[in-house]
Design a protein around this motif. Structure first.
Motif, PDB file in Angstrom:
ATOM      1  N   CYS A   1     -82.028 -52.308 -23.752  1.00 39.37           N
ATOM      2  CA  CYS A   1     -83.176 -51.755 -23.713  1.00 39.37           C
ATOM      3  C   CYS A   1     -84.007 -50.634 -23.292  1.00 39.37           C
ATOM      4  O   CYS A   1     -84.667 -49.800 -23.445  1.00 39.37           O
ATOM      5  CB  CYS A   1     -84.135 -52.904 -23.005  1.00 39.37           C
ATOM      6  SG  CYS A   1     -84.190 -52.836 -21.057  1.00 39.37           S
TER       7      CYS A   1
ATOM      8  N   CYS B   1     -78.203 -49.819 -15.511  1.00 39.12           N
ATOM      9  CA  CYS B   1     -77.550 -51.255 -15.233  1.00 39.12           C
ATOM     10  C   CYS B   1     -76.155 -51.518 -15.823  1.00 39.12           C
ATOM     11  O   CYS B   1     -75.531 -52.518 -15.808  1.00 39.12           O
ATOM     12  CB  CYS B   1     -78.697 -52.268 -16.153  1.00 39.12           C
ATOM     13  SG  CYS B   1     -78.162 -52.244 -17.861  1.00 39.12           S
TER      14      CYS B   1
ATOM     15  N   HIS C   1     -86.530 -49.638 -14.137  1.00 36.28           N
ATOM     16  CA  HIS C   1     -86.725 -50.959 -14.441  1.00 36.28           C
ATOM     17  C   HIS C   1     -85.488 -51.726 -15.030  1.00 36.28           C
ATOM     18  O   HIS C   1     -84.605 -50.867 -15.410  1.00 36.28           O
ATOM     19  CB  HIS C   1     -87.830 -51.481 -15.254  1.00 36.28           C
ATOM     20  CG  HIS C   1     -89.185 -50.686 -14.514  1.00 36.28           C
ATOM     21  ND1 HIS C   1     -90.143 -50.250 -15.361  1.00 36.28           N
ATOM     22  CD2 HIS C   1     -89.665 -50.739 -13.499  1.00 36.28           C
ATOM     23  CE1 HIS C   1     -91.390 -49.973 -14.645  1.00 36.28           C
ATOM     24  NE2 HIS C   1     -90.684 -49.971 -13.420  1.00 36.28           N
ATOM     25  N   VAL C   2     -85.383 -53.069 -14.931  1.00 38.85           N
ATOM     26  CA  VAL C   2     -84.495 -53.718 -15.654  1.00 38.85           C
ATOM     27  C   VAL C   2     -85.081 -54.803 -16.670  1.00 38.85           C
ATOM     28  O   VAL C   2     -85.753 -55.749 -16.396  1.00 38.85           O
ATOM     29  CB  VAL C   2     -83.378 -54.704 -14.765  1.00 38.85           C
ATOM     30  CG1 VAL C   2     -82.433 -55.515 -15.534  1.00 38.85           C
ATOM     31  CG2 VAL C   2     -82.990 -53.743 -13.718  1.00 38.85           C
ATOM     32  N   GLY C   3     -84.860 -54.345 -18.193  1.00 36.01           N
ATOM     33  CA  GLY C   3     -85.584 -55.040 -19.011  1.00 36.01           C
ATOM     34  C   GLY C   3     -84.606 -55.972 -19.858  1.00 36.01           C
ATOM     35  O   GLY C   3     -84.980 -56.825 -20.641  1.00 36.01           O
ATOM     36  N   CYS C   4     -83.230 -55.902 -19.443  1.00 40.34           N
ATOM     37  CA  CYS C   4     -82.586 -56.674 -20.290  1.00 40.34           C
ATOM     38  C   CYS C   4     -81.169 -56.898 -19.528  1.00 40.34           C
ATOM     39  O   CYS C   4     -80.853 -56.103 -18.415  1.00 40.34           O
ATOM     40  CB  CYS C   4     -81.988 -56.127 -21.891  1.00 40.34           C
ATOM     41  SG  CYS C   4     -80.949 -54.635 -21.982  1.00 40.34           S
ATOM     42  N   ASP C   5     -80.043 -57.773 -20.110  1.00 41.94           N
ATOM     43  CA  ASP C   5     -78.865 -57.715 -19.369  1.00 41.94           C
ATOM     44  C   ASP C   5     -77.660 -57.478 -20.451  1.00 41.94           C
ATOM     45  O   ASP C   5     -76.599 -57.880 -20.089  1.00 41.94           O
ATOM     46  CB  ASP C   5     -78.530 -59.267 -19.013  1.00 41.94           C
ATOM     47  CG  ASP C   5     -79.118 -60.337 -19.969  1.00 41.94           C
ATOM     48  OD1 ASP C   5     -79.478 -59.913 -21.166  1.00 41.94           O
ATOM     49  OD2 ASP C   5     -79.012 -61.555 -19.748  1.00 41.94           O
TER      50      ASP C   5
ATOM     51  N   VAL D   1     -82.648 -46.460 -17.760  1.00 42.93           N
ATOM     52  CA  VAL D   1     -82.072 -44.999 -17.760  1.00 42.93           C
ATOM     53  C   VAL D   1     -82.507 -43.951 -16.714  1.00 42.93           C
ATOM     54  O   VAL D   1     -83.841 -44.070 -16.292  1.00 42.93           O
ATOM     55  CB  VAL D   1     -82.584 -44.599 -19.184  1.00 42.93           C
ATOM     56  CG1 VAL D   1     -82.016 -42.972 -19.350  1.00 42.93           C
ATOM     57  CG2 VAL D   1     -82.014 -45.280 -20.460  1.00 42.93           C
TER      58      VAL D   1
ATOM     59  N   PHE E   1     -93.715 -50.586 -18.854  1.00 42.18           N
ATOM     60  CA  PHE E   1     -92.353 -50.883 -17.984  1.00 42.18           C
ATOM     61  C   PHE E   1     -91.275 -50.272 -18.852  1.00 42.18           C
ATOM     62  O   PHE E   1     -90.383 -49.981 -18.122  1.00 42.18           O
ATOM     63  CB  PHE E   1     -92.408 -52.377 -18.759  1.00 42.18           C
ATOM     64  CG  PHE E   1     -91.129 -53.170 -17.556  1.00 42.18           C
ATOM     65  CD1 PHE E   1     -91.421 -53.493 -16.259  1.00 42.18           C
ATOM     66  CD2 PHE E   1     -89.852 -53.337 -18.331  1.00 42.18           C
ATOM     67  CE1 PHE E   1     -90.350 -54.104 -15.734  1.00 42.18           C
ATOM     68  CE2 PHE E   1     -88.909 -54.035 -17.508  1.00 42.18           C
ATOM     69  CZ  PHE E   1     -89.178 -54.298 -16.293  1.00 42.18           C
TER      70      PHE E   1
ATOM     71  N   ARG F   1     -82.790 -61.314 -19.069  1.00 45.50           N
ATOM     72  CA  ARG F   1     -83.248 -61.195 -20.404  1.00 45.50           C
ATOM     73  C   ARG F   1     -82.646 -62.416 -21.220  1.00 45.50           C
ATOM     74  O   ARG F   1     -83.590 -62.935 -22.135  1.00 45.50           O
ATOM     75  CB  ARG F   1     -82.846 -59.895 -21.087  1.00 45.50           C
ATOM     76  CG  ARG F   1     -83.140 -59.868 -22.618  1.00 45.50           C
ATOM     77  CD  ARG F   1     -84.693 -59.964 -23.081  1.00 45.50           C
ATOM     78  NE  ARG F   1     -85.561 -58.830 -22.083  1.00 45.50           N
ATOM     79  CZ  ARG F   1     -86.922 -59.017 -22.211  1.00 45.50           C
ATOM     80  NH1 ARG F   1     -87.623 -59.867 -22.787  1.00 45.50           N
ATOM     81  NH2 ARG F   1     -87.563 -58.012 -21.528  1.00 45.50           N
TER      82      ARG F   1
ATOM     83  N   MET G   1     -91.351 -56.470 -22.548  1.00 43.18           N
ATOM     84  CA  MET G   1     -90.179 -55.847 -21.955  1.00 43.18           C
ATOM     85  C   MET G   1     -89.964 -56.087 -20.552  1.00 43.18           C
ATOM     86  O   MET G   1     -88.635 -56.074 -20.035  1.00 43.18           O
ATOM     87  CB  MET G   1     -90.401 -54.185 -22.107  1.00 43.18           C
ATOM     88  CG  MET G   1     -90.227 -53.749 -23.551  1.00 43.18           C
ATOM     89  SD  MET G   1     -88.947 -54.578 -24.695  1.00 43.18           S
ATOM     90  CE  MET G   1     -87.517 -54.129 -23.494  1.00 43.18           C
TER      91      MET G   1
END
Lengths: 264, 167, 807
Positions: free
Chosen positions: B45, B60, B37-41, B49, B102, C294, C209
């Protein structure tokens, strides 16, 4: 991200040529700082020159009284390499606190040194230990290398190939992390070695710096008490929502005490 | 456009990418492995991984071209071929270490690397510090820490099952 | 109902810590979150957002962007208006003093004429790839004429401040009050002592999240729209978007909320992007997906809290509370989000009695528009704000009266024999036992041994403090008639449809939504136990308006108390019908048929005999009605129930926090945290404890880490995870969590709710502990978040704290 060309040379010479021929190309080692910046479209290189294919940048070796660490050695390797742990255990301990495991698995010492982020860990260690930054064309003392925020003595196209650390008698490191970014809010690396006492400070100012008064105090009396009495002036220190200049100035002293305790 | 070859969960793929394509984009969009998943930029987060050559990496924050030729393992590749969960997956379920699920794939992948890097076992503090690169908003980490300790015991031969913890 | 544990099988019914059904797909990477879905021919959207806090839009030139590679559409307010799109509606209308209804400005899906916060959507680009859409968005030329920013409520309420909306002069949304002012004034007139306290409840960014995402589709053959979205309540989105924005009837609009990665309130609301992708899908004739980054979510997801409050408490000579006066300014942000007006009023001021017998209370709330991201419910929603206020105020009162902090609480508790208890601020509490949760929490926390721990910490150079909070909250929202009187524009019942299939397996369709709460397990436990079927034969279906009759969704700790109660009601109907079928098959009268669950499962029995039919036999007969009372009874075994709650539910409890402060750095570490909560009957203790632990981490985050900072120009300084401090594993402790139960008296399960208690009770416990740690320095208050910088500054005597009580 804006798009760019990608090159993966296998020699230093090829890498330097790619970077020299195209002034808007950028080298990438671990990419731990560069990639987030690219994702936010903060810069727009024409090409990335990936240094991970250059085997000679990955060496760790003893050269006389110095430990030479190749630019592409990753933080995790610095933290766990038996030679480094034996010669400069404080450097290995420091590397084990950089970012997070995933940053340590990818990020490199050369990338960190060349990027010179004010909140990065390595520049303070390089200053305190009296390191020499070795490039494809010369050797630069750490004192002459870190010039300002994200600014170094590197010329266009010049690549860091290794960092040579004189092996100290003792060294220690302590930092306080920024509660959000987890970068160093202020960190202090202390060392006593062949070149005398060094105290390097990161996070506090726009660029890592040596704390001369603390060096003098420790040279006279290597003890926690010696640095406890030295106050850092807040002038010219960084100030943001997480830490005022005064707060960071205080942390310089507090972290120096803890670094000396860490050094033993 | 560059071509890259990736071996993902044991299967080799040749894919055409842009220079700017991230590894996670290849995994999710080209290979349809959407467990990562992608939870931040800002690379903080850890929901993305994966393992490259057994080491945990934020997918990412690596270009697909940088991963050319790599052996990648994602959450989809952890369980045995017969469906048996990896001890870390089993421990997360046993100790209720996930809620919305998530952050879980990244958390599990980081946890496995963490255990691997501490062959003699981990203290609670070492587990918490080892999760620096993974953010969970649901669990308060309490049960994640318990699950990793239990899985470490199994992975390192100190226990035979991720037994139900003393509640 | 008699429940016997099946012999030899693990107990999986009510009270069992059953491992979660949903975990297997999540742990294998097979969850299906909105952004995981891709449709053939799908396009990607990028939203161009305002860089200004407040500005007039002079012109928008999209020509260059429209000509960029891959671009299929560039949409602005001009196109939205041409297609007749309505504004994003608000779901609650508050009526203020003198019958004045709130100001309710238009909230366009794309900024029209003006932008009102940094992040306000200005245009949407739809292209083949996200990178192309983003590239093209950079080519849109927008000419702005900046107007003065209103970054906080003080600026917005200043004399001669520019109005953000023409509809709201002075930037006031409403001025509202509750309680008896005259009685409260009289209580203060007769008081032995009055203590005062002022505080700002810090603004928070929810940060589930999973970033928000929305996928719009349009089928021209059927003229049907489908929106897949990260929502806590798909039916509410269908109602708001279909009814008010796109003007599409329900029958032509399906809204699906698949696996959703956390919500905490932020995914309740109808957001403009949902309408934009659905609208664009029809305009371009292809599916359109938008996924939030995000950092973008910091500028586009509703924030939480942000109340500035002044309170006064009147006490008698024994420390009994006589009266409470509270004035709150509540930040609404730039537009009214779905529930925003209800948060500081009906979900906050109605809680001002707390768990105390304060006889006279008067609360006032002014809601204010500012040039910031809209503010709405975030985990706890109004109740954390009031709980923090009360529990800090009580500590201040204890200090000023010299009465012990625990003793002053005990003197003012509502006692178990006082229920039902009518408060002076509208609510009637049904049950609770605050003394018991207090006692159990203090014991579990070894409160008695604290001074020794403090001394030991001092020897290590650390300042150790302990703090408690004894809280009460109202959840399980809510009785429809009551909330309708209070301004809600919807009912707050819940819906369950239970379908017993021919061979006895069961599908349960619920209008609630699970985004981490484990409903697929808890609800299955409930149904499996009550109908006497194996857990594995119950499937919970949620999150799809195409499958579920209706529903109001999940928020306000309502899923079990309201949604579970609807299931009980539907099961009662199933059993009633089953009895009629069984009576026919067993040739007995319906009155003689009883339903019970034994080792073999759910069975209908002729009372006093061993003649029985299993539930599966009954369902088979219902679907294969060869021998069936077909003249009197329809075939099939499926029932729907709507359950409208009779009251709120009232969880409560005690949280005990111990902190250690490093005086050299100002860092605070929570070293012990103990909670004893009364959440009513517990179905799955493992899940309940997990909910509480997660809530505690969010409460600790609010107290110590999380603060949202705008600068004077209205730019958000904490606009990414690099700047906004989220709790990490090293920043929270292991928790000591337990429950002590009093049953809710008005719902069939006796349940109260556990989703929010952790976030509601914990912030004041943390700050009370921080203040206790600093008490020798004369510190009386520390504002949240109690960051290292703030604590160090206080210790240095350089300010940084609001000196509260005695100011």
């Amino acid at each position: 991200m804006y798009d760019f060309a990608y090159h993966k040379p296998s020699s230093i010479a090829d890498a330097v040529k790619l970077l020299t021929d195209d002034p808007d190309a950028k080298p990438v080692s671990g990419g731990m700082t560069l990639l987030p910046a690219l994702k936010h479209r903060l810069n727009q290189p024409t090409a990335l020159v990936d240094l991970s294919g250059i085997a000679e940048l990955r060496d760790v070796r003893r050269e006389g009284d110095a430990l030479v660490i190749g630019a592409m050695v990753r933080h995790y390797e610095v933290a766990t390499d038996p030679q480094i742990m034996a010669a400069i255990p404080a450097l290995a301990r420091m590397a084990s606190t950089i970012g997070d495991t995933q940053v340590r698995n990818r990020g490199t010492i050369g990338g960190s040194i060349a990027n010179n982020d004010p909140a990065a860990d390595y520049p303070a260690a390089a200053l305190a230990l009296g390191a020499t930054i070795v490039t494809d064309r010369r050797s630069i003392p750490a004192d002459d290398f870190f010039l300002g925020m994200f600014t170094t003595a590197l010329e266009p196209g010049e690549l860091v190939t290794a960092i040579s650390f004189p092996i100290p008698e003792k060294a220690g490191y302590a930092k306080l992390r920024n509660p959000a970014s987890r970068y160093s809010m202020t960190g202090v690396f202390v060392a006593r070695g062949p070149k005398g006492v060094g105290v390097g400070v990161n996070g506090a100012g726009p660029c890592a710096f040596r704390q001369a008064e603390m060096e003098a105090a420790l040279a006279a009396n290597w003890s926690v008490e010696a640095v406890a009495g030295v106050k850092q002036a807040p002038d010219d220190l960084n100030s943001d929502i997480h830490g005022s200049a005064e707060y960071r100035a205080n942390l310089v002293t507090v972290m120096a005490k803890r670094a000396v305790a860490d050094a033993g | 456009m560059p071509n890259v070859t990736l071996t993902v969960n044991g299967k080799t793929h040749a894919v055409e990418v842009e220079g700017r394509t991230l590894l996670v984009e290849v995994l999710r969009e080209k290979l349809r492995l959407t467990g990562t998943h992608v939870g931040c930029d800002t690379s903080q987060c850890g929901a993305c991984v994966v393992h490259i050559g057994g080491d945990s990496v934020k997918s990412c924050t690596i270009l697909a071209v940088q991963a050319d030729g790599a052996e990648v393992t994602t959450i989809e590749g952890l369980a045995a071929a017969d469906g048996t969960l990896h001890p870390m997956q089993e421990a997360f379920r046993e100790h209720h270490a996930l809620q919305c699920g998530f952050c879980t794939p990244g958390m599990v992948m980081s946890a496995i690397d963490l255990v691997k890097k501490h062959p003699d076992g981990l203290s609670e503090q070492e587990i918490r510090e080892g999760l620096e690169g993974n953010i969970c908003r649901c669990t308060g980490y309490h049960n994640i820490v318990k699950a990793i300790a239990a899985a470490a015991d199994v992975m390192q031969g100190r226990a035979t099952e991720v037994a139900r913890a003393a509640e | 109902m008699n429940v016997t544990k099946p012999v030899g099988a693990a107990f999986e019914g009510i009270g069992a810590s059953v491992r979660r059904k949903e975990d297997l797909r999540f742990l294998r990477g097979r969850g299906r979150y909105t952004d995981d879905l891709s449709r053939p021919e799908q396009l990607q959207a990028w939203i161009l957002r305002s860089p200004h806090a407040h500005a007039r839009i002079l012109s928008i030139d999209t020509a260059a962007a429209a000509a960029m590679p891959g671009v299929q559409a560039v949409l602005t307010a001009k196109e939205a208006e041409a297609d007749g799109l309505g504004g994003v509606p608000c779901g609650w209308q508050v009526t203020g003093k003198g019958g004045q209804v709130m100001a309710e400005p238009m909230h366009p899906v794309l900024a029209s004429g003006k932008v009102r916060h940094v992040g306000d959507p200005v245009a949407m680009v739809v292209a083949e790839t996200k990178a192309q859409a983003r590239d093209a968005a950079e080519a849109i030329l927008v000419e702005y004429a900046p107007l003065p920013a209103l970054p906080d409520m003080a600026a917005a309420l200043a004399p001669r401040a520019v109005a953000l909306h023409d509809e709201a002069p002075g930037n006031l949304c409403f001025d509202w009050e509750i309680g008896d002012k005259a009685a409260t004034d009289a209580a203060f007139a007769g008081a032995h002592k009055v203590v005062r306290f002022e505080t700002t409840n810090n603004r928070l960014v929810p940060n589930a999240m999973e970033p928000r995402a929305a996928l719009g589709e349009y089928d021209p053959n059927a003229d049907e729209y489908t929106l897949t979205t990260t929502s806590q309540n798909p039916h509410v989105i269908r109602l708001l978007m279909g009814g008010f924005v796109l003007k599409v009837p329900e029958a032509k609009l399906r809204v699906v909320a698949p696996d959703v990665g956390g919500g905490f309130g932020s995914k309740i609301y109808h957001y403009a992007e949902e309408a934009l992708v659905t609208w664009a899908a029809r305009r371009v004739g292809r599916p359109v997906k938008w996924t939030c980054e995000r950092s973008e979510s910091f500028l586009s997801d509703a924030h939480g809290r942000d109340h500035v409050t002044r309170a006064e408490l009147a006490l008698d000579a024994e420390g009994r509370f006589l009266g409470l006066r509270v004035e709150t300014l509540a930040n609404m942000g730039a537009y009214l989000s779905t529930f925003a007006p209800a948060i500081p009023t009906y979900l906050s001021a109605t809680l001002l009695a707390g768990c105390y017998t304060t006889p006279a209370i008067h609360g006032q709330v002014k809601a204010v528009f500012t040039s910031t991201v809209p503010v709405d419910a975030y985990r706890g929603a109004g109740r954390p704000e009031t709980t923090y206020l009360l529990e800090r105020l009580v500590d201040v009162a204890a200090r000023e009266t010299g009465i012990d902090r625990i003793e002053i609480r005990r003197r003012n508790f509502i006692h178990p024999d006082q229920f039902p208890y009518q408060t002076p601020v509208a609510l009637q509490y049904d049950s609770g036992d605050y003394e018991t949760t207090l006692r159990l929490a203090l014991e579990a926390a070894d409160h008695a041994g604290f001074e020794q721990r403090r001394a030991e910490a001092k020897a290590r150079g650390k300042l150790r403090g302990i703090g408690i909070s004894t809280y009460l909250e109202a959840c399980g929202i809510a009785p429809s008639k009551l909330v309708g009187q209070l301004g809600a524009r919807a009912g707050l019942y819940e819906v369950a449809n239970i379908r017993v299939h021919p061979t006895g397996s069961i599908s349960v369709f619920t209008g609630t939504h699970s985004h981490g709460q484990g409903h697929e397990t808890t609800f299955a436990q409930l149904v499996a136990e009550q109908l006497g079927v194996p857990l594995g034969s119950v499937e919970i279906v949620h999150g799809d308006t195409g499958k579920i009759p209706f529903g109001m969704g999940t928020y306000g700790s309502r899923s079990l108390a309201v949604g579970g109660a609807a299931m009980v009601k539907a099961m009662d109907k199933i059993i009633a019908k089953g009895r009629r079928i069984a009576a026919h098959l067993l040739e007995a009268s319906v009155e003689d048929i009883e339903f019970g669950v034994d080792e073999a499962g759910g069975r209908f029995r002729v009372a006093g005999t061993d003649r029985t039919k299993s539930l599966a036999e009954i369902s088979m007969a219902a679907y294969v009605p060869h021998d069936y009372p077909i003249e009197e009874l329809e075939p099939g075994l499926e029932e729907t129930a709507f359950y409208d709650p009779k009251n709120f539910t009232y969880p409560g409890g005690c949280h005990v926090c111990e902190v250690e402060i490093d005086p050299e750095t100002g860092e605070t570490q929570v070293v012990n945290f103990t909670a004893c909560d009364d959440v009513g009957r517990v179905i799955n203790p493992m899940i309940v404890e997990g909910q509480i632990q997660g809530g505690l981490a969010q409460g600790i985050g609010q107290a110590l880490l999380e603060g949202t900072v705008y600068d004077s120009e209205g730019q958000l300084l904490t606009a990414s995870l690099n700047d906004y401090a989220m709790p990490r594993a090293t920043q929270v402790p292991s928790f000591g969590v337990s429950t002590a139960v009093t049953l809710c008296t008005h719902n069939p399960l006796g349940v109260k709710g556990c989703g929010e208690v952790g976030a509601i009770g914990s912030p004041p416990a943390v700050i009370n502990a921080v203040v206790d740690a600093l008490r020798e320095l004369g510190v009386t208050h520390v504002e949240m978040p109690a960051t290292p910088l703030k604590i160090w500054s206080i210790i240095q005597g350089k300010g940084g704290a609001l000196s509260a009580a005695t100011a």
